[in-house]
Each structure stands twice: as C-alpha cells, then as structure tokens.
Scaffold this active site. Structure first.
Site, PDB file in Angstrom:
ATOM      1  N   ASP A 191      -1.650   8.736   9.887  1.00 52.38           N
ATOM      2  CA  ASP A 191      -2.182   8.328   8.801  1.00 52.38           C
ATOM      3  C   ASP A 191      -3.744   7.479   9.352  1.00 52.38           C
ATOM      4  O   ASP A 191      -3.483   6.830  10.275  1.00 52.38           O
ATOM      5  CB  ASP A 191      -1.385   7.338   7.981  1.00 52.38           C
ATOM      6  CG  ASP A 191      -1.967   6.719   6.747  1.00 52.38           C
ATOM      7  OD1 ASP A 191      -2.113   7.504   5.823  1.00 52.38           O
ATOM      8  OD2 ASP A 191      -2.378   5.352   6.899  1.00 52.38           O
ATOM      9  N   ASP A 248       0.751  -1.417   0.109  1.00 55.27           N
ATOM     10  CA  ASP A 248      -0.172   0.141   0.138  1.00 55.27           C
ATOM     11  C   ASP A 248       0.896   1.414  -0.011  1.00 55.27           C
ATOM     12  O   ASP A 248       0.458   2.266   0.774  1.00 55.27           O
ATOM     13  CB  ASP A 248      -0.811  -0.038   1.084  1.00 55.27           C
ATOM     14  CG  ASP A 248      -2.188   1.007   1.057  1.00 55.27           C
ATOM     15  OD1 ASP A 248      -2.331   1.617  -0.037  1.00 55.27           O
ATOM     16  OD2 ASP A 248      -2.558   1.516   2.285  1.00 55.27           O
ATOM     17  N   GLU A 295      -4.296  13.073   8.776  1.00 54.67           N
ATOM     18  CA  GLU A 295      -4.671  12.793   7.615  1.00 54.67           C
ATOM     19  C   GLU A 295      -6.181  12.129   7.783  1.00 54.67           C
ATOM     20  O   GLU A 295      -6.385  10.850   8.061  1.00 54.67           O
ATOM     21  CB  GLU A 295      -3.726  11.578   6.980  1.00 54.67           C
ATOM     22  CG  GLU A 295      -3.961  11.219   5.583  1.00 54.67           C
ATOM     23  CD  GLU A 295      -4.772   9.966   5.593  1.00 54.67           C
ATOM     24  OE1 GLU A 295      -5.476   9.606   4.388  1.00 54.67           O
ATOM     25  OE2 GLU A 295      -5.027   9.187   6.222  1.00 54.67           O
TER      26      GLU A 295
END
Length: 658
Positions: free
Chosen positions: A281, A138, A323
């Site tokens: 994240d 990813d 994020e």
C-alpha cells in the site's frame, strides 16, 4: 559456483543448523538465484557498508523464516516454483471485501467459502485487518501493530486457520501491507515521542518549518479537505513530522536501513501465516526527494526489488502487488522496466484501464481509451495487471492531458465532464456517485460510489431486488430500456475487465449489483469520508436471490458468472499475452486483440447506447470471419451490409471456430 558470497552462505548455515541436508541445499540454491537482485537493490539505495551489513542480516532473517515455514507452505513453495505462472492463468479470479462487512469476522468467513467457490474466486483480498489505531484510521490503513489482528475480527491464529482453509479450497489469501506510514500510536512512534533516538530516525522529523516548507512547494495534497499539508507538529517530539495522508499517519524513513529490515521481517511473518499475496500500500510515496512530488522515485523500485528478493529466498510462493495509483507514464515502472524489468512487483493495479472504462461508458466513445491504453509500454511477460471496475477507494480521473489532446479532447474539461456525469449532474446521466475531496484550487473532484450506482442500476429497497420492484421504484416498466441498459453497462464494464487478461478482481457486491450504502455517515468514524458509501455491508438476503433470473441480482450474477466461466476456457486470456488495441473502425467500439499461439481472440466492446458495426473485411486477415463468439458459442450477428453488429453495451469475444 555460488553467486552469493561465502559470507552470505555462512550466515545462512548458522540459521539452518539442524535442518536436513536437502533443506539446507534448497535454501542455498535459492540464495544463489536471488542474491544478485537483493544486492543490486540494496546497493542502489544505501551506502555500500550499510548495504553489505543489511544484506547479511536479511539472509539470516530469511533463513530463519525458511526453517520455520509450515510443511504445507513449503510444499506450496515447490508447486509455485514449478508453475510460476499460476497467477497468470485465465482461471484466476479475484474478489475484494472487508472481512466484517462480508462475513462478520474471520471465523464467519469459513462459512462463505462455498459462495466464493461458486462464483469462481481463486484470489481473496481481505481489506486491512491488521490492528489499526482506535477511531478514525483511514479504513484500516493507519496500522498500530503489524503482528496483531483487529480484536473484533479474531486473532492471529484465526487468520492462520482461515488462510489454511482458503488454501485447501484453492483460494489465495491477499492482505494489505502499509509501507509508507504507521499510525501515530504504533510502538515505533510511541518510542520516538518518548525520546528513543533510534526510533526517531524511523521517521522524517524536522525541528522547524524550514525544510518542510521547501518540500511543500512541490508536494500535492492527498486529502485537501480533511488533511491539508504534508507535515504535522507533534508536541512530544517538539518537531514537525511528515504525514502525507493524515496527521495520525507518520511517514517512514526508508533511507534508514533498519526500516527496511523491520518490513522484511513483517513480510516473512505474514507469509508464514499463509498469506500468498501482499498488497504494497502507498508504495509510490516511499522515497522523499526535494524539488519533486516525492512519488515514483527510482529508489522505490530498487527497494521493492530487494524486498521481493528476500521473500523469494525464504518463501517463493508469496507474490507482491503494487498499489500505485499513479499517472499512466509511471504505472508500468511498478512491474519493472529497464534494469528492474520483471524484478519489482508481480502484480500492479491497472488504474488507467479502470479510469478509461468509466470514461468510455460516460462518453459512449472509445477513442481516448484506445489512444491512452495503446500508449502504455508493454509489461514483463512474467507479471500481470490487476484489472478492476471498482475498488475500496475513490475514482480519480488520471487522464494524461497529452492523451486527451491527441484525440482532440481537452483533458481538464473531460475530467470535469466525468465528475458531473458520475454525480448525476450532467443532463441525462443515470449515475448516483458522490464527490470526494473537491479541490477548489485545481477543480479536481474524485468520485465515490458502487459500480451499480455509477452505471445507473436503479435503487433497490427490498431483499432480492425484483426487476419489477426496482423498475417501479424508478418510474419505469419491468422490462424498461433504462433498466436493461444499466445492467448492460455494468456487465460490459466487467467484460472489459475480464477480457483484458491479468487478474480481474470483483469488488464485493458488484456481482449482485449492490447499491450505495445510504447509511454510510451514521458511523462517526466514517462521517467525514464518503468512500464508505461504496463499502456497504454484504446483503446476504439479496445474495440468496442470485439464481432468480427475475431479479436484478440474478441477472447480474448470471451474467458475471458466465463471463468468468467462459474466460476460464480461453488460453488467449493468459496474462503473459499482451492486449493489443487495434485501430478503431467505429468510435463506439473498443477492439482488443490477444495473439496466443493457439489462436487469436478479438474482444469487441460496444460502449455506446446504440447498435454499432464492425467491418467484416477486418476479420478476413486474422481468419475470424467464420469465427464464433466465445460468450455465446455461436456466430455473432451479421448484417446484410457485411458488418458484424454489436448491440448497445455488449461484448463479443471472437475466436476461430474449433
């Protein structure tokens, strides 16, 4: 009087034994300042006894990190404490890149610092570089080891040296910290599969499909094409494990206080390497709740507040960046609202602004953007938006149906139009984006592509990308209108980004109008993920032509550099000043006012492909009729009809004449 309890101060004293008295006193002052926010955050999530125990352990952890902090970083803590708005300055300019694609490795990045300084960069976000799992990972967001660096990029010591070099050059290092999940190969997951019950409780594990099936009723699919569903069977666990993003990314159980402790230790480890901003994240996914989409839950904000408080006690130079690519109504929560006001993250991505810029450029109409952006609640004055035109991720059309309806637009049809437009399927569209993750059930189509490709800058083949060569390749003359309009669109997008306030971040290569990577699928690890088309290797031959005005790279670089330089002189663009969307006079012009004590700045952005007027009478009240355009240093174009006229895809930053 101490605001932290005596037990917390005793825990700190034991860890700080041997330090000079003034250092111990400084830590005690910070502990008192941030204790309440730490305690409130933990008590909102965990049972009282567990929260109390965790708080004492965190104080010990923070004290040890404080004692080990490099003197240069300790000095930075003092500087940032005295100037806490450092990141809000209009001189702050961000740049984001993959280390290997930008400079080869961490050592190679040292050689590129002069390039970043020339552009005006003060904030460098290096995409995931902590050790990921082998193979598909990813883009680095499946982390196997948070305390190691990818071997092909260097070592932890190389990272420390780079952070030191960047700091000396006035550039803050930004790194990703994946909070929601770890790779299935991470030591915690390996131990869980081996039968370690403590580590098993680090994850969401279910013996059968009973509970997962209940959750699935309300959970969306992030990657429906190649990772359908949210749970994966594991033979070694003999159970289902929660995997929001991919089968090899195991979601963490933040209801377990030990998971919080582990990440607090990781945050402090990165801070002591010299990292100045951690990008949190997938933060929206941390807390799971039945009957919901398990995103944006209240516990997320309490957890972030507590984690930030630990960092403030040990290393206040460190910032948190959320994020959270979420809907507009949820977005502001990540900077803090209500009891968390100004206590959550210092920075957050302004996803709505990015989406609305692309919407305006496609439609040539600012009405939807004006309504949607005006509807966002104000953010704490101590925080800032990350503004951007492009990033490493796909573009999802996060448009609130109610916002669309308010201006007479069908939200779903507009999203379909944007997907058609940016993949070049709509008649007349110059864009060359790719569809990412088509969902046949909802019709959702996200978009991949570099900013130059999405704005229609013609393809380039050779180094330097001469205007004549590019125009010829597209069947146009060297001075063709299509080429000129494409460059204007690209620069206008960045004019909005830089004129909004906050921390503007340039995606690597946008300053050179770098095109999509045509070979993105050649790497087997990327073959199923077309987001790699907008993650091309840096074209340093093209960069060498950045000062040549007869190249597309030169035109775009000069235009962006001029925006950056102009921005740095405008106090009105300090992030503490709110962006106020005025009523529109022309549907093609977005008016953004910034009321600073030193004076007003009115940003006018023509998102249409024709000349558009702004009424002169609307400048009388704010005293800007005799003002100048800060971007040119001259009075703007006035017509005989008492209108200020804006050229197609142009911006004016109007300020009072000095």
């Amino acid at each position: 009087m101490h605001t932290a309890p005596a037990s917390a101060h005793r825990a700190a004293a034991a860890a700080l034994n041997g330090l000079p008295e003034h250092r111990r006193e400084l830590f005690g002052l910070r502990l008192d300042r941030w204790w309440q926010e730490l305690d409130d955050g933990l008590q909102a999530v965990y049972p009282k006894a567990a929260a109390d125990t965790l708080a004492r352990r965190l104080v010990d952890l923070a004290a040890r990190a404080f004692a080990e902090r490099d003197p240069d970083l300790a000095r930075l803590d003092a500087v940032r404490t005295l100037g806490p708005d450092w990141f809000q300055s209009p001189r702050t300019i961000g740049y984001a890149a993959y280390t290997d694609r930008f400079a080869g490795d961490l050592s190679g990045l040292h050689e590129r610092i002069p390039y970043l300084r020339e552009l005006g960069v003060t904030y460098l976000h290096l995409m995931p570089l902590l050790q990921p799992r082998a193979g598909d990972n990813d883009g680095g967001y499946a982390v196997q080891d948070y305390r190691a660096v990818r071997a092909d990029l260097g070592t932890v010591d190389d990272l420390r040296k780079l952070a030191t070099a960047l700091r000396a050059a006035g550039i803050s290092l930004v790194l990703d910290l994946v909070l929601n999940h770890v790779a299935a190969e991470h030591a915690w997951a390996v131990a869980a599969r081996a039968g370690d019950l403590d580590k098993r409780d680090y994850f969401h594990v279910y013996p059968d499909r009973t509970v997962p099936d209940v959750y699935e009723r309300t959970l969306p699919e992030v990657f429906p094409d190649f990772a359908p569903g949210n749970f994966t069977w594991d033979d070694d666990l003999r159970a289902w494990v929660w995997t929001t993003f991919n089968a090899w990314q195991w979601d963490l159980n933040w209801a377990n206080p030990q998971v919080f402790y582990e990440f607090a230790a990781i945050v402090l480890f990165l801070a002591n390497l010299g990292v100045e901003v951690v990008r949190l994240d997938a933060i929206a996914f941390l807390w799971k709740r039945l009957g919901t989409d398990s995103q944006n839950q209240p516990e997320v904000h309490a957890l972030t507040q507590a984690l930030r408080s630990v960092a403030r006690i040990a290393c206040p130079a460190l910032l948190f960046k959320a994020e959270a690519i979420v809907g507009p109504t949820d977005l502001v929560q990540y900077l803090g609202r209500g009891r968390h006001h100004g206590k959550v993250s210092d920075l957050a991505y302004h996803n709505s602004l990015m989406v609305q810029i692309w919407s305006m450029l496609a439609a040539g109409d600012a009405r939807l953007a004006a309504h949607a952006l005006r509807a966002l609640p104000p953010i704490p004055s101590t925080t800032a938006w990350i503004t951007y035109l492009r990033c490493h991720d796909d573009i999802g059309w996060a448009i609130d149906p109610a916002d669309a309806a308010a201006v007479g637009v069908d939200g779903w049809r507009h999203q379909q139009y944007l997907s058609d437009y940016y993949t070049g399927q709509f008649p007349g569209s110059p864009a060359r984006g790719l569809v990412f993750q088509f969902n046949p059930g909802t019709g959702d189509r996200r978009i991949s592509g570099m900013a130059a490709a999405l704005t229609g800058v013609p393809r380039n083949e050779g180094p330097g990308s001469a205007v004549a060569s590019v125009a010829a390749a597209s069947g146009a003359d060297a001075d063709s209108e299509p080429l000129d309009l494409a460059v204007r669109r690209l620069l206008l997008g960045y004019a909005v980004v830089l004129g909004w306030g906050g921390v503007p971040v340039i995606w690597m290569g946008d300053e050179l109008a770098l095109d999509n990577d045509a070979d993105w699928a050649e790497d087997p690890a990327h073959a199923e993920d077309n987001r790699w088309t907008h993650r091309p290797p840096m074209d340093w031959a093209r960069a060498a032509a950045r000062h040549d005005p007869d190249t597309v790279a030169g035109r775009v670089y000069a235009g962006l550099r001029h925006l950056i330089e102009t921005r740095s002189r405008l106090e009105q663009l300090h992030a503490s000043i709110a962006a106020d969307i005025l009523e529109l006079s022309d549907p093609g012009i977005l008016p953004v006012a910034r009321n600073h004590p030193s004076g007003l700045l009115l940003g006018l952005y023509n998102v249409a492909d024709t000349w558009r007027p702004w009424p002169g009478w609307r400048l009388d009240g704010p005293g800007l009729r005799s003002g100048v355009d800060a971007l040119t240093g001259k009075a703007p174009d006035w017509g005989d009809d008492d209108n200020l006229w804006l050229a197609p895809y142009s911006a004016v930053w109007l300020v009072a004449r000095a």
